[in-house]
Scaffold this motif. Structure first.
Motif: not given
Length: 278
Positions: A206-230
């Motif tokens: 349940s903790a993992v799916f709650e976290l994954a749900g929060q992340v899934a609400g962010m813009p996908p391209f923004g997530l991809a760029l943020a991941k690549r930046a780090v």
């Protein structure tokens, strides 16, 4: 996709499950390529926003397969991670170097670059090769019963192939983990920043799916760029060239073992490693 890995999608979250519970999800090459297929499937599915990697049964992953009946050391697969010749039929260090560059270092680097967020859901053992699978993930949520170790110095080998230790643990703990071969707890991993959250075993999913749900609400391209930046900043801090350097030391150790003992793992298998543990 092989039976070694299960794939399911729940509410925009792809759940990818290591499926050799009878062997603590020890990672053979069949599992490696099944994982790659599952990751590719999730990346190319526009309905998937986040990936979760987990293990069936009691343990996340007990490491590389160094002795089960399903060990497939001399089997060829469709190769995707690096452009190097196949290891099958090659001799000595040539075979070991080619195989481990492909199925261990190469695949882990490939998975680290997945453009969608990847969360590890870890319970029980996460040992050696299991660390590599957790470390390519962007976030790690661990159950209180999870424990971690890289004991391969017992074989005379300076750590697993995807050598992220100084970056994910810090130099001091990295040395302690390697020098002693001992386990460290989920709480210790959380304290040094390797793990994002530690929760009771009953609350892990349940903790993992709650976290994954929060992340899934962010813009996908923004997530991809943020991941690549780090990731790019980690590499600028020396992670990629550091891994290249240590991969050479890793194979020096294999070659030394083969020369002095006739066995690249110094004669140890999973049971021998367990029995040698403090």
């Amino acid at each position: 996709m092989a039976d070694e890995v299960l794939y399911d999608v729940r509410d925009r979250i792809a759940v990818i499950t290591l499926n050799r519970p009878e062997y603590a999800n020890a990672q053979n090459s069949a599992m490696t390529y099944a994982l790659d297929a599952a990751f590719g499937r999730a990346v190319n599915d526009d309905q998937v926003a986040v990936l979760v990697l987990t293990g069936a049964g009691k343990h996340f992953c007990g490491g590389h397969d160094i002795g089960t009946p399903g060990r497939d050391l001399d089997r060829s697969f469709d190769r995707q991670a690096v452009l190097w010749w196949d290891h099958v039929g090659k001799a000595g260090a040539d075979a070991r170097y080619a195989r481990e560059m492909e199925v261990y270092l190469g695949m882990c680097r490939r998975w680290r670059e997945i453009p969608k967020p990847l969360i590890a859901m870890v319970q029980g053992a996460c040992i050696a090769g299991g660390l590599m699978l957790a470390w390519v993930c962007d976030l790690i949520v661990a159950a209180e019963d999870a424990f971690f170790a890289d004991p391969v110095v017992r074989m005379g080998i300076p750590g697993v192939e995807y050598f992220a230790h100084p970056w994910v643990l810090g130099p001091r703990l990295a040395k302690e983990v390697l020098f002693t071969g001992g386990r460290f707890s989920a709480e210790r991993a959380y304290q040094v920043g390797m793990v994002n959250r530690v929760v009771p075993r009953a609350d892990l999913e349940s903790a993992v799916f709650e976290l994954a749900g929060q992340v899934a609400g962010m813009p996908p391209f923004g997530l991809a760029l943020a991941k690549r930046a780090v990731n790019q900043c980690e590499d600028l801090m020396g992670m990629r060239p550091g891994m290249d350097a240590v991969f050479g030391l890793h194979h020096l150790a294999h070659a030394h073992n083969a020369e002095v003992s006739g066995h690249s793992l110094a004669g140890l298998d999973a049971r021998g490693m367990r029995d040698a543990a403090p």
